[in-house]
Design a protein around this motif. Structure first.
Motif, mmCIF file in Angstrom:
data_model
loop_
_atom_site.group_PDB
_atom_site.id
_atom_site.type_symbol
_atom_site.label_atom_id
_atom_site.label_comp_id
_atom_site.label_asym_id
_atom_site.label_seq_id
_atom_site.Cartn_x
_atom_site.Cartn_y
_atom_site.Cartn_z
ATOM 1 N N PHE A 188 0.739 9.890 -15.330
ATOM 2 C CA PHE A 188 1.215 8.707 -14.611
ATOM 3 C C PHE A 188 0.679 8.714 -13.179
ATOM 4 C CE2 PHE A 188 4.468 6.973 -11.686
ATOM 5 C CZ PHE A 188 4.372 5.642 -12.023
ATOM 6 N N VAL A 189 0.798 9.840 -12.512
ATOM 7 C CA VAL A 189 0.347 9.932 -11.120
ATOM 8 C C VAL A 189 -1.157 9.708 -11.030
ATOM 9 C CG1 VAL A 189 0.148 11.465 -9.112
ATOM 10 C CG2 VAL A 189 2.287 11.378 -10.434
ATOM 11 N N LYS A 190 -1.894 10.241 -11.991
ATOM 12 C CA LYS A 190 -3.346 10.042 -11.979
ATOM 13 C C LYS A 190 -3.708 8.563 -12.136
ATOM 14 C CE LYS A 190 -7.597 12.005 -13.318
ATOM 15 N NZ LYS A 190 -8.338 12.920 -14.088
ATOM 16 N N LEU A 191 -2.885 7.824 -12.876
ATOM 17 C CA LEU A 191 -3.166 6.409 -13.124
ATOM 18 C C LEU A 191 -2.784 5.498 -11.962
ATOM 19 C CD1 LEU A 191 -2.017 6.227 -16.843
ATOM 20 C CD2 LEU A 191 -4.374 6.211 -16.001
ATOM 21 N N ILE A 192 -1.932 5.970 -11.055
ATOM 22 C CA ILE A 192 -1.508 5.120 -9.931
ATOM 23 C C ILE A 192 -2.076 5.602 -8.592
ATOM 24 C CG2 ILE A 192 0.593 4.396 -11.118
ATOM 25 C CD1 ILE A 192 2.122 6.237 -9.054
ATOM 26 N N THR A 193 -2.873 6.666 -8.620
ATOM 27 C CA THR A 193 -3.458 7.204 -7.396
ATOM 28 C C THR A 193 -4.958 7.350 -7.566
ATOM 29 O OG1 THR A 193 -3.175 9.510 -8.108
ATOM 30 C CG2 THR A 193 -1.363 8.524 -6.837
ATOM 31 N N LYS A 249 -7.277 15.155 -2.127
ATOM 32 C CA LYS A 249 -5.915 14.897 -2.598
ATOM 33 C C LYS A 249 -5.868 13.507 -3.202
ATOM 34 C CE LYS A 249 -2.823 13.478 0.468
ATOM 35 N NZ LYS A 249 -1.724 13.558 1.373
ATOM 36 N N ARG A 250 -4.752 13.183 -3.800
ATOM 37 C CA ARG A 250 -4.605 11.872 -4.426
ATOM 38 C C ARG A 250 -3.676 11.023 -3.575
ATOM 39 N NH1 ARG A 250 -7.443 11.621 -8.851
ATOM 40 N NH2 ARG A 250 -6.558 9.627 -9.481
ATOM 41 N N VAL A 251 -4.063 9.765 -3.390
ATOM 42 C CA VAL A 251 -3.265 8.824 -2.612
ATOM 43 C C VAL A 251 -2.968 7.599 -3.470
ATOM 44 C CG1 VAL A 251 -4.149 9.602 -0.377
ATOM 45 C CG2 VAL A 251 -5.311 7.757 -1.571
ATOM 46 N N PHE A 252 -1.836 6.987 -3.204
ATOM 47 C CA PHE A 252 -1.425 5.811 -3.960
ATOM 48 C C PHE A 252 -2.499 4.731 -3.848
ATOM 49 C CE2 PHE A 252 0.815 1.730 -4.402
ATOM 50 C CZ PHE A 252 1.381 1.916 -5.649
ATOM 51 N N ASP A 253 -2.804 4.084 -4.979
ATOM 52 C CA ASP A 253 -3.788 3.011 -5.029
ATOM 53 C C ASP A 253 -3.112 1.796 -5.659
ATOM 54 O OD1 ASP A 253 -5.811 1.217 -6.050
ATOM 55 O OD2 ASP A 253 -7.272 2.805 -5.733
ATOM 56 N N ARG A 254 -2.843 0.807 -4.837
ATOM 57 C CA ARG A 254 -2.129 -0.385 -5.275
ATOM 58 C C ARG A 254 -2.827 -1.084 -6.440
ATOM 59 N NH1 ARG A 254 -1.619 -4.673 -0.708
ATOM 60 N NH2 ARG A 254 -3.842 -4.332 -0.833
ATOM 61 N N ILE A 259 0.824 -1.216 0.000
ATOM 62 C CA ILE A 259 0.000 0.000 0.000
ATOM 63 C C ILE A 259 0.857 1.265 0.000
ATOM 64 C CG2 ILE A 259 -2.048 -1.062 1.000
ATOM 65 C CD1 ILE A 259 -1.214 0.111 3.700
ATOM 66 N N ASP A 260 2.111 1.144 0.418
ATOM 67 C CA ASP A 260 3.086 2.225 0.316
ATOM 68 C C ASP A 260 4.216 1.727 -0.574
ATOM 69 O OD1 ASP A 260 1.872 4.166 2.013
ATOM 70 O OD2 ASP A 260 2.524 2.999 3.757
ATOM 71 N N PRO A 261 4.280 2.212 -1.819
ATOM 72 C CA PRO A 261 5.267 1.665 -2.751
ATOM 73 C C PRO A 261 6.699 2.054 -2.381
ATOM 74 C CG PRO A 261 4.256 3.603 -3.697
ATOM 75 C CD PRO A 261 3.526 3.321 -2.400
ATOM 76 N N THR A 262 7.617 1.151 -2.638
ATOM 77 C CA THR A 262 9.030 1.485 -2.489
ATOM 78 C C THR A 262 9.435 2.342 -3.689
ATOM 79 O OG1 THR A 262 9.773 -0.430 -3.756
ATOM 80 C CG2 THR A 262 9.479 -0.735 -1.349
ATOM 81 N N ASP A 263 10.574 3.007 -3.572
ATOM 82 C CA ASP A 263 11.086 3.786 -4.704
ATOM 83 C C ASP A 263 11.316 2.881 -5.911
ATOM 84 O OD1 ASP A 263 11.027 6.083 -3.176
ATOM 85 O OD2 ASP A 263 13.165 6.037 -2.692
ATOM 86 N N GLU A 264 11.777 1.663 -5.663
ATOM 87 C CA GLU A 264 12.035 0.721 -6.751
ATOM 88 C C GLU A 264 10.728 0.330 -7.450
ATOM 89 O OE1 GLU A 264 13.247 0.257 -3.576
ATOM 90 O OE2 GLU A 264 15.305 0.864 -4.026
ATOM 91 N N HIS A 265 9.677 0.108 -6.662
ATOM 92 C CA HIS A 265 8.386 -0.237 -7.260
ATOM 93 C C HIS A 265 7.835 0.930 -8.074
ATOM 94 C CE1 HIS A 265 7.523 -3.711 -4.243
ATOM 95 N NE2 HIS A 265 8.233 -4.116 -5.277
ATOM 96 N N LEU A 266 7.944 2.146 -7.552
ATOM 97 C CA LEU A 266 7.489 3.318 -8.314
ATOM 98 C C LEU A 266 8.244 3.424 -9.633
ATOM 99 C CD1 LEU A 266 6.894 6.253 -5.801
ATOM 100 C CD2 LEU A 266 5.243 5.194 -7.342
ATOM 101 N N GLU A 267 9.532 3.185 -9.594
ATOM 102 C CA GLU A 267 10.332 3.258 -10.816
ATOM 103 C C GLU A 267 9.923 2.174 -11.811
ATOM 104 O OE1 GLU A 267 12.464 5.485 -12.253
ATOM 105 O OE2 GLU A 267 11.660 6.693 -10.616
ATOM 106 N N GLU A 268 9.641 0.977 -11.323
ATOM 107 C CA GLU A 268 9.199 -0.101 -12.215
ATOM 108 C C GLU A 268 7.858 0.245 -12.857
ATOM 109 O OE1 GLU A 268 8.237 -4.901 -12.218
ATOM 110 O OE2 GLU A 268 9.285 -4.034 -10.510
#
Length: 162
Positions: free
Chosen positions: A64-69, A75-80, A15-24
């Motif tokens: 990109f942010v709109k598609l992952i949140t 506000k927008r929050v990360f959505d797994r 539910i909280d992405p790592t930097d590596e996951h965000l990059e992938e």
């Protein structure tokens, strides 16, 4: 790729992405829509490459942010679930002429007409808008509850047929 072969991009995504996951996630998005030119029916598919203004995502493009949140309390929050299916968008668009994708147009409250591509079996919806000479990705997301399924089914039932 076949629609029915689609699965989560990163099975271990939390539910909280790592930097590596965000990059992938971003590399997958970039390959599909930034590096590779893609068009639909003569319209170039475009995304908003301006830096996001969302906290924690300022180094990534707006689309990109709109598609992952998802929007939550202004506000927008990360959505797994959204993020893990970011690679579904291009596959759904490529398969838009198959019986597995429900395609329809809907007139929004602001008067714009948007194209909906619904992979109902996978509970995923892509929304696009033609802004000549381009075709802009507005959103893409996993429909994660019955209330939302009914909401989009009603839009489909009241659509401007494509």
């Amino acid at each position: 790729m076949d629609l029915f072969d689609l699965d989560d991009l990163i099975p271990s995504l939390g539910i909280d992405p790592t930097d590596e996951h965000l990059e992938e996630l971003y590399e997958t998005f970039k390959q599909d829509f930034v590096i590779t030119n893609y068009s639909i029916d003569g319209f170039d598919v475009k995304i908003d490459l301006a830096d996001s203004k969302e906290d924690g995502f300022e180094n990534y493009p707006h689309t990109f942010v709109k598609l992952i949140t998802r929007g939550k309390k202004g506000k927008r929050v990360f959505d797994r679930k959204r993020a893990n299916k970011i690679h579904w968008i291009k596959v759904i668009l490529e398969n838009r002429h198959t019986e597995d994708i429900l395609c329809f147009q809907y007139k929004e409250g602001n008067g714009s007409i948007r194209d909906y591509f619904w992979f109902k079996e996978g509970d995923y919806l892509v929304i696009m808008e033609k802004i000549t000479p381009n075709y802009i990705i507005i959103s893409g997301f996993h429909i994660d509850d019955e209330r939302n399924r009914k909401y989009y089914q009603k839009r489909l039932d009241n659509c401007v047929k494509k």
